[in-house]
Scaffold this motif. Sequence first.
Motif, PDB file in Angstrom:
ATOM      1  N   GLU A  15      44.406  34.848  48.769  1.00 20.28           N
ATOM      2  CA  GLU A  15      43.303  34.593  47.847  1.00 20.28           C
ATOM      3  C   GLU A  15      42.360  35.793  47.807  1.00 20.28           C
ATOM      4  N   LEU A  16      41.937  36.137  46.615  1.00 23.88           N
ATOM      5  CA  LEU A  16      40.896  37.130  46.422  1.00 23.88           C
ATOM      6  C   LEU A  16      39.577  36.409  46.198  1.00 23.88           C
ATOM      7  N   ALA A  17      38.492  37.010  46.644  1.00 27.02           N
ATOM      8  CA  ALA A  17      37.171  36.426  46.442  1.00 27.02           C
ATOM      9  C   ALA A  17      36.179  37.514  46.073  1.00 27.02           C
ATOM     10  N   LEU A  18      35.349  37.226  45.081  1.00 35.79           N
ATOM     11  CA  LEU A  18      34.313  38.153  44.639  1.00 35.79           C
ATOM     12  C   LEU A  18      32.968  37.673  45.162  1.00 35.79           C
ATOM     13  N   TYR A  19      32.226  38.587  45.810  1.00 38.66           N
ATOM     14  CA  TYR A  19      30.897  38.291  46.351  1.00 38.66           C
ATOM     15  C   TYR A  19      29.871  39.232  45.733  1.00 38.66           C
ATOM     16  N   LEU A  37      39.315  39.153  54.451  1.00 35.41           N
ATOM     17  CA  LEU A  37      39.132  40.534  54.905  1.00 35.41           C
ATOM     18  C   LEU A  37      38.552  41.378  53.776  1.00 35.41           C
ATOM     19  N   GLU A  38      37.592  42.231  54.108  1.00 42.87           N
ATOM     20  CA  GLU A  38      36.975  43.068  53.096  1.00 42.87           C
ATOM     21  C   GLU A  38      37.980  44.071  52.543  1.00 42.87           C
ATOM     22  N   LEU A  39      38.125  44.081  51.227  1.00 41.36           N
ATOM     23  CA  LEU A  39      39.011  45.028  50.552  1.00 41.36           C
ATOM     24  C   LEU A  39      38.219  46.196  49.993  1.00 41.36           C
ATOM     25  N   ASP A 146      45.883  48.817  47.982  1.00 43.14           N
ATOM     26  CA  ASP A 146      45.545  48.154  49.238  1.00 43.14           C
ATOM     27  C   ASP A 146      44.544  49.014  50.005  1.00 43.14           C
ATOM     28  N   ASN A 147      44.377  48.724  51.279  1.00 45.10           N
ATOM     29  CA  ASN A 147      43.530  49.565  52.126  1.00 45.10           C
ATOM     30  C   ASN A 147      44.302  50.747  52.697  1.00 45.10           C
ATOM     31  N   GLY A 148      45.465  51.003  52.165  1.00 45.97           N
ATOM     32  CA  GLY A 148      46.334  52.066  52.629  1.00 45.97           C
ATOM     33  C   GLY A 148      47.771  51.682  52.389  1.00 45.97           C
ATOM     34  N   PRO A 149      48.715  52.457  52.909  1.00 48.48           N
ATOM     35  CA  PRO A 149      50.133  52.186  52.670  1.00 48.48           C
ATOM     36  C   PRO A 149      50.679  51.022  53.492  1.00 48.48           C
ATOM     37  N   GLU A 150      49.988  49.900  53.397  1.00 50.76           N
ATOM     38  CA  GLU A 150      50.423  48.640  53.995  1.00 50.76           C
ATOM     39  C   GLU A 150      50.081  47.536  53.012  1.00 50.76           C
ATOM     40  N   ALA A 151      50.945  46.521  52.929  1.00 57.86           N
ATOM     41  CA  ALA A 151      50.707  45.423  51.995  1.00 57.86           C
ATOM     42  C   ALA A 151      49.593  44.531  52.510  1.00 57.86           C
ATOM     43  N   LEU A 152      48.420  44.595  51.882  1.00 59.57           N
ATOM     44  CA  LEU A 152      47.291  43.752  52.263  1.00 59.57           C
ATOM     45  C   LEU A 152      47.009  42.702  51.198  1.00 59.57           C
ATOM     46  N   VAL A 153      46.917  43.139  49.938  1.00 62.17           N
ATOM     47  CA  VAL A 153      46.582  42.224  48.857  1.00 62.17           C
ATOM     48  C   VAL A 153      47.712  41.237  48.593  1.00 62.17           C
TER      49      VAL A 153
END
Length: 232
Positions: A15-19, A37-39, A146-153
Amino acid sequence: MAWDLIDTAELVGGELALYRQGDRSSGEVFMIRVNGLELMNGFGHQSETVLGEMAVAVAKVSAPHILIGGLGLGYTLAATAAALKGAGRITVAELSPKVIEWFDRYVSASVLPERPLNLAIVPGDIGAFIRGKDVGPFDVIVLDVDNGPEALVSPQNAHLYSAEGLHAFAAKLSPNGVILLWSAFEAPDFVVLAEGAGFAVSATALAAVRRPDLLHYAYVLEHDFGSRQKSR
């Protein structure tokens, strides 16, 4: 000051969340989190701004077509547009239609108040988009997903950073085109993978806002056809 939850969006695997902090009169700042986690955070976007400037600086032509994978809060896009000064073209591929909606509804007024005429934002996975029949060529492909070359999103993003995924991007580069990747961390294993896949890789350390002890990184990948031939 506390962050107020504005909206959420479902993704495969999360899930994505906007704050938001503040308001339009005092100044709004936004943050996107994925699975808690903060993106990305509007208080700390200096390295994304530098990435957008680099996208234009590394281009080998004066009016490049730049593909940006990932819209987020739009700071990379805004910096790219400012550096281009109306020249060339920008295409942004964003996985979540909700992120595009958030940008248009909440964020763009402060980040990119005037939408450039040379900009196209398309919804969809950049890995699928790049394989489109009539897509490209691009002078620069920016991966800010993502936050780098790893699948986060999304778990499907892992393919983007594989040898096969990098070759798919390289296939849509113009002659002397480059891939530019933003990372919140140093990624030596990714460098080894990319070099093994036939790319020449260079890294630039980027200072993180409000954290002098923290560095972000921009990786420039150029397809080294000579090395690729030697590895066969």
